[in-house]
Design a protein around this motif. Structure first.
Motif, PDB file in Angstrom:
ATOM      1  N   CYS A   5      19.461  -0.995   2.345  1.00  0.00           N
ATOM      2  CA  CYS A   5      18.700  -0.789   3.580  1.00  0.00           C
ATOM      3  C   CYS A   5      18.138   0.623   3.700  1.00  0.00           C
ATOM      4  O   CYS A   5      18.701   1.575   3.168  1.00  0.00           O
ATOM      5  N   CYS A   6      17.039   0.730   4.425  1.00  0.00           N
ATOM      6  CA  CYS A   6      16.347   2.010   4.621  1.00  0.00           C
ATOM      7  C   CYS A   6      17.249   3.010   5.331  1.00  0.00           C
ATOM      8  O   CYS A   6      17.876   2.715   6.339  1.00  0.00           O
ATOM      9  N   ARG A   7      17.277   4.214   4.785  1.00  0.00           N
ATOM     10  CA  ARG A   7      18.113   5.302   5.299  1.00  0.00           C
ATOM     11  C   ARG A   7      17.685   5.735   6.706  1.00  0.00           C
ATOM     12  O   ARG A   7      18.488   6.261   7.458  1.00  0.00           O
ATOM     13  N   PHE A   8      16.427   5.526   7.059  1.00  0.00           N
ATOM     14  CA  PHE A   8      15.968   5.915   8.392  1.00  0.00           C
ATOM     15  C   PHE A   8      15.967   4.730   9.356  1.00  0.00           C
ATOM     16  O   PHE A   8      16.644   4.759  10.373  1.00  0.00           O
ATOM     17  N   CYS A   9      15.226   3.660   9.034  1.00  0.00           N
ATOM     18  CA  CYS A   9      15.010   2.608  10.033  1.00  0.00           C
ATOM     19  C   CYS A   9      15.900   1.389   9.834  1.00  0.00           C
ATOM     20  O   CYS A   9      15.945   0.516  10.694  1.00  0.00           O
ATOM     21  N   GLY A  10      16.628   1.298   8.722  1.00  0.00           N
ATOM     22  CA  GLY A  10      17.575   0.210   8.536  1.00  0.00           C
ATOM     23  C   GLY A  10      16.989  -1.083   7.980  1.00  0.00           C
ATOM     24  O   GLY A  10      17.730  -2.032   7.719  1.00  0.00           O
ATOM     25  N   VAL A  48      10.447   1.757  -1.715  1.00  0.00           N
ATOM     26  CA  VAL A  48       9.743   2.247  -0.532  1.00  0.00           C
ATOM     27  C   VAL A  48       9.916   1.215   0.583  1.00  0.00           C
ATOM     28  O   VAL A  48       9.852   0.005   0.332  1.00  0.00           O
ATOM     29  N   CYS A  49      10.176   1.715   1.789  1.00  0.00           N
ATOM     30  CA  CYS A  49      10.387   0.842   2.951  1.00  0.00           C
ATOM     31  C   CYS A  49       9.028   0.390   3.495  1.00  0.00           C
ATOM     32  O   CYS A  49       8.167   1.223   3.778  1.00  0.00           O
ATOM     33  N   GLU A  50       8.866  -0.909   3.644  1.00  0.00           N
ATOM     34  CA  GLU A  50       7.581  -1.434   4.120  1.00  0.00           C
ATOM     35  C   GLU A  50       7.388  -1.243   5.626  1.00  0.00           C
ATOM     36  O   GLU A  50       6.312  -1.531   6.143  1.00  0.00           O
ATOM     37  N   HIS A  51       8.422  -0.798   6.307  1.00  0.00           N
ATOM     38  CA  HIS A  51       8.305  -0.608   7.765  1.00  0.00           C
ATOM     39  C   HIS A  51       7.992   0.843   8.124  1.00  0.00           C
ATOM     40  O   HIS A  51       7.093   1.094   8.914  1.00  0.00           O
ATOM     41  N   CYS A  52       8.716   1.802   7.531  1.00  0.00           N
ATOM     42  CA  CYS A  52       8.476   3.217   7.891  1.00  0.00           C
ATOM     43  C   CYS A  52       7.916   4.011   6.707  1.00  0.00           C
ATOM     44  O   CYS A  52       7.629   5.181   6.837  1.00  0.00           O
ATOM     45  N   TRP A  53       7.773   3.394   5.541  1.00  0.00           N
ATOM     46  CA  TRP A  53       7.212   3.994   4.324  1.00  0.00           C
ATOM     47  C   TRP A  53       8.047   5.157   3.794  1.00  0.00           C
ATOM     48  O   TRP A  53       7.529   6.044   3.137  1.00  0.00           O
TER      49      TRP A  53
END
Ligand SMILES: [Zn+2]
Length: 411
Positions: A5-10, A48-53
């Protein structure tokens, strides 16, 4: 599917930006004895996170094991010291810092930067988790806490009466595993009208200039301005300025203030750079997929150079033992079969071996003794300095080589 999971937005992560295979920790330099032992390798795979990049690596090892005995001493690079001195002069002037101000630097290393504030009579506090490096700072009289920064430490700093007028963080944000805890700590430690400046490599430049060697396990996050801005906004900050810097091959320096503090006027540079990032496609999956292919092409070009040089009977040595060199050499699979040795000015690295490739690290005098045909500059970001130091290789027809973004052979 992996549950990563994304380190910032999850959000869960699915898109690969680049996969450099298995690699040892880039700063895990080896002693001669360790060459005969098992060596841990970890995946070097950026999603790369597709929500917050946010482009990011998974955290495989505890930061304590990576950073507790760090071999990187800032003071050994002349250009980096000049950069730090110029920054201090700018910051003192722009933010009216004086003997009643308080400057906190996170990841203060050996005091390479804070020394210039101290010289101007401005009180400082360094925060540096690597005990051996912090000890060097303390020896030169720079108060340094041997800790990782986050909410806990920020709360303690404020309780001890040391909130900050200026918080500096150079090349630390990318190294933070608990990103939200770190930025939340900044909110606590900063005075109401205080300023934060942070420098970190810019994802836009990394991609545009194919700097795949700046990816290593200690670099958990790769930031665009848009993404880092989103992280800070989520924690109650506003960016009022941004600069693009040449050191470290294309870094950003962001200027943040509390969102409710209007004492620092906005410059138009933030909006302008956000626009350039969008135009470059940083909010588009295809841009990241194309980068993955470019990195493979870089590998083919580098290997073609090494193969041809050896087939022509040339001798090759490296200059420098930076983390980025370790990423690249491990990705290429280039060891002492191509590079006889490398050299480094830092006595902390000399006598050791590069992780994974086991290339010996010697004193720079070895170049003069063995007279290699090619000197491969691994820290390409300070190549001007190295070309000057090593100008004498021309006496025996030696040539300089850089590999990123493209293979360049020059006199
Ligand atoms: Zn995200």
């Amino acid at each position: 599917m992996h549950a990563y999971c994304c380190r910032f937005c999850g959000a869960s992560l699915h898109v690969t930006m680049v996969d450099l295979g298995m690699s040892p920790l880039a700063n895990a330099y080896l002693t001669a004895e360790q060459l005969h032992q098992m060596e841990p390798f970890y995946p070097l795979h950026v999603y790369v996170c597709e929500h917050c990049w946010l482009a990011q690596l998974e955290t495989f090892t505890a930061p304590e094991s990576i950073f507790s005995d760090y071999a990187y001493f800032s003071s050994y690079s002349d250009s980096w010291l000049q950069h730090a001195k110029a920054y201090v002069e700018m910051a003192v002037e722009r933010f009216n810092l004086s003997a009643t101000s308080h400057v906190v630097e996170i990841a203060s290393n050996d005091g390479y930067l804070l020394q210039y504030f101290v010289a101007r009579g401005i009180p400082v506090l360094g925060i540096e988790p690597a005990a051996n490096v912090a000890a060097a700072a303390q020896q030169r009289g720079i108060q340094t806490l041997v800790r990782f920064f986050g909410e806990d430490l920020a709360t303690q700093c404020v309780a001890h009466g040391t909130p900050a007028d200026l918080v500096v963080g150079n090349n630390v944000l990318a190294h933070v595993p608990q990103l939200n805890d770190f930025v939340s700590g900044l909110k606590i430690v900063l005075k109401p009208h205080g300023v934060i400046t942070m420098e970190f490599p810019h994802l836009l430049r990394l991609m545009a200039e194919k700097q795949c060697d700046t990816i290593y396990h200690e670099h958990f996050s790769y930031f665009s301005l848009r993404t880092v801005c989103a992280v800070f906004v989520a924690h109650g900050f506003t960016f009022f300025d941004v600069e693009e810097l040449p050191p470290h091959g294309g870094s950003l320096r962001i200027y943040a203030r509390h969102s409710e503090d209007v004492s620092h006027p906005m410059t138009p540079r933030v909006a302008a750079l956000l626009g350039r990032e969008e135009a470059a496609g940083l909010q588009c999956v295809d841009t990241y997929l194309a980068f993955a292919e470019e990195v493979k092409a870089t590998k083919r070009r580098c290997l073609a150079f090494f193969l041809q040089a050896k087939q022509q009977g040339k001798s090759l040595a490296g200059y420098g033992a930076p983390a980025k060199g370790n990423t690249l050499l491990n990705y290429l699979g280039v060891g002492t079969d191509f590079l006889d040795y490398t050299v480094d000015r830092s006595p902390h690295k000399q006598g050791h071996f590069l992780p994974g490739t086991h290339i010996p690290i010697l004193h720079p005098d070895a170049i003069t003794t063995t007279k290699p045909d090619y000197l491969v500059i691994l820290p390409w970001n300070i190549q001007a300095e190295i070309r000057q130091q090593m100008a004498h290789i021309r006496e025996w027809g030696g040539r300089f080589v850089t590999l990123i973004p493209d293979v360049v052979v020059s006199v």
